[in-house]
Design an enzyme around this catalytic site. Structure first.
Site, PDB file in Angstrom:
ATOM      1  N   SER A 176       0.854  -1.185   0.000  1.00 13.30           N
ATOM      2  CA  SER A 176       0.000   0.000   0.000  1.00 13.30           C
ATOM      3  C   SER A 176       0.891   1.236   0.000  1.00 13.30           C
ATOM      4  O   SER A 176       1.689   1.411  -0.906  1.00 13.30           O
ATOM      5  CB  SER A 176      -0.952  -0.018   1.201  1.00 13.30           C
ATOM      6  OG  SER A 176      -1.877   1.053   1.119  1.00 13.30           O
ATOM      7  N   THR A 177       0.807   2.066   1.006  1.00 13.09           N
ATOM      8  CA  THR A 177       1.568   3.318   1.040  1.00 13.09           C
ATOM      9  C   THR A 177       3.062   3.047   0.906  1.00 13.09           C
ATOM     10  O   THR A 177       3.636   2.296   1.681  1.00 13.09           O
ATOM     11  CB  THR A 177       1.296   4.059   2.353  1.00 13.09           C
ATOM     12  OG1 THR A 177      -0.104   4.200   2.513  1.00 13.09           O
ATOM     13  CG2 THR A 177       1.953   5.426   2.338  1.00 13.09           C
ATOM     14  N   HIS A 202      -2.687  -1.132  -3.351  1.00 13.50           N
ATOM     15  CA  HIS A 202      -3.823  -0.231  -3.179  1.00 13.50           C
ATOM     16  C   HIS A 202      -3.623   0.981  -4.084  1.00 13.50           C
ATOM     17  O   HIS A 202      -2.698   1.779  -3.866  1.00 13.50           O
ATOM     18  CB  HIS A 202      -3.926   0.221  -1.723  1.00 13.50           C
ATOM     19  CG  HIS A 202      -4.189  -0.898  -0.766  1.00 13.50           C
ATOM     20  ND1 HIS A 202      -3.907  -0.800   0.585  1.00 13.50           N
ATOM     21  CD2 HIS A 202      -4.719  -2.140  -0.952  1.00 13.50           C
ATOM     22  CE1 HIS A 202      -4.257  -1.935   1.181  1.00 13.50           C
ATOM     23  NE2 HIS A 202      -4.747  -2.756   0.262  1.00 13.50           N
ATOM     24  N   MET A 295       0.075   1.282   5.034  1.00 15.65           N
ATOM     25  CA  MET A 295      -0.687   1.631   6.228  1.00 15.65           C
ATOM     26  C   MET A 295      -1.805   0.630   6.445  1.00 15.65           C
ATOM     27  O   MET A 295      -2.355   0.073   5.504  1.00 15.65           O
ATOM     28  CB  MET A 295      -1.283   3.032   6.077  1.00 15.65           C
ATOM     29  CG  MET A 295      -0.252   4.138   6.022  1.00 15.65           C
ATOM     30  SD  MET A 295      -1.011   5.747   5.730  1.00 15.65           S
ATOM     31  CE  MET A 295       0.454   6.788   5.621  1.00 15.65           C
ATOM     32  N   ASP A 298      -4.293  -4.618   6.012  1.00 16.08           N
ATOM     33  CA  ASP A 298      -4.753  -5.473   4.927  1.00 16.08           C
ATOM     34  C   ASP A 298      -3.622  -6.400   4.494  1.00 16.08           C
ATOM     35  O   ASP A 298      -2.494  -5.949   4.278  1.00 16.08           O
ATOM     36  CB  ASP A 298      -5.206  -4.618   3.738  1.00 16.08           C
ATOM     37  CG  ASP A 298      -5.800  -5.441   2.613  1.00 16.08           C
ATOM     38  OD1 ASP A 298      -6.483  -6.439   2.911  1.00 16.08           O
ATOM     39  OD2 ASP A 298      -5.595  -5.082   1.442  1.00 16.08           O
TER      40      ASP A 298
END
Length: 365
Positions: A176-177, A202, A295, A298
């Site tokens: 993600s991030t 993401h 972050m 997930d």
């Protein structure tokens, strides 16, 4: 309670006003100032010492990318990019993430007020979480009220048995991030004949295609945005579309990509937990999985499910992660056998792929 101090940088007076008003409604955020261009922003950063910058891509006197590049060299700080939902906006935003921006959110060309109102929770969350990416410890801030989270059960029920039908390893990666850069580092190190790789990052729908194309130019593997029913082949990497979950399924003769338009899982679509669960059900012990920077959590439970089938699992370490949320959550669950720096992950994935698949695999019914 310490609030996150934000400087809003945008050449549009309307966007500055809307964004400032929206952010200020969150009790965990204080908008300390605004700037119409990077040169004004440079002076206000010195005066106001904000925790987070929201930065528009297209601005007068100096474009956002040039400003970001200078900022990250001279005074690194958390930056959340404000991007348009266009092909050009996607390319520029991916470049910003390469340069060190923590995250981004998108804005349409029309009806800004309604869009900012609808996305207020997400935007405020991104800004507050960006502040946590700083090296120094920060006081925790109040979380926003958010809709109930759905687990991977909403898309794919957990299988009672796991299968290893294909006989060859498949690598799954979630991020993600900070993940767009982390995935680039991994794919750049892969040879053209690497085992197939399936990836959930993401990312919005408008960005996943340009991201896949960008990765294809920097990797010896063939990298593409996954299509429903697409065969999973050696030397290829498949990136989940930004609007659909990616699953790995056995179609009777080969592994294929399956796209699922179910609800967000862990508030993400695509979700890493969904990808990892499908790997646990279809690939089992032949699976190899890595959870990279991001972050939230997930992918943590999905990685544990994969590990429980006998798959080899690892996470990116805290020191090399932009945010050690997802890999940290998996590590705390005991879902990963190893914790490695980012620049060691590709080599380790290849080494695991070259090891014999454990013979205790139990085919799924």
């Amino acid at each position: 309670m310490e609030r996150v101090r934000v400087l809003v940088v945008d050449d549009s007076a309307l966007v500055r006003k809307l964004l400032s008003t929206m952010l200020s409604c969150d009790p965990g955020i204080e908008v300390v100032g605004t700037a119409a261009d990077p040169l004004i922003a440079r002076e206000k950063i010195k005066q106001l010492n904000p925790d987070v910058l929201t930065l528009d891509v297209e601005m007068p006197r100096m474009d956002g990318i040039t400003f970001l590049e200078n900022l990250m060299r001279l005074r690194p700080m958390p930056v959340v990019m404000v991007s348009s939902l266009t092909q050009e906006g996607a390319e520029v935003t991916l470049r910003a993430l390469e340069l060190g921006a923590v995250d981004f959110f998108t804005k349409p060309s029309t009806d800004l007020a309604a869009t900012f109102a609808e996305g207020a929770q997400e935007i405020c969350s991104k800004v507050k979480l960006a502040a946590l990416a700083r090296p120094r410890q920060r006081t925790a801030v109040r979380k926003l009220d958010v809709p109930p989270r759905l687990s991977a059960d909403a898309v794919l029920p957990r299988a009672q048995t796991a299968g290893t039908r294909g006989g060859s390893p498949i690598i799954a990666i979630g991020a993600s991030t900070g993940g767009t850069e982390a995935i680039r580092v991994v794919l750049e190190a892969m040879p053209p004949d690497a085992p197939p790789i399936v990836i959930t990052q993401h990312i919005p729908a408008a960005f996943s295609g340009p991201f896949a194309a960008r990765m294809d130019t920097c990797s010896a593997m063939r990298v593409c945005e996954a299509r429903d029913g697409q065969p999973i082949q050696q030397g290829h990497a498949y990136i989940a579309p930004g609007s659909q979950h990616l699953l790995v399924m056995w179609d009777g003769a080969k592994y294929v990509c399956r796209l699922h338009n179910g609800p967000p899982v862990n508030r993400h679509k695509p979700s890493v937990d969904v990808l990892f669960r499908s790997m646990a059900a279809s690939v089992g012990r032949a699976g190899i999985a890595a959870l990279l920077t991001g972050m939230g959590d997930d992918g943590a439970r999905g990685l544990l499910e994969l590990q429980q089938t006998g798959a080899r699992t690892l996470v990116q370490d805290e020191e090399s992660s932009v945010v050690w949320g997802m890999p940290g959550a998996a590590w705390k669950l005991g879902a990963a056998g190893e914790k490695l720096p980012l620049d060691h992950i590709a080599a380790r994935l290849l080494a695991l792929a070259n090891q014999p698949i454990p013979r205790a695999a139990v085919p799924a019914n």
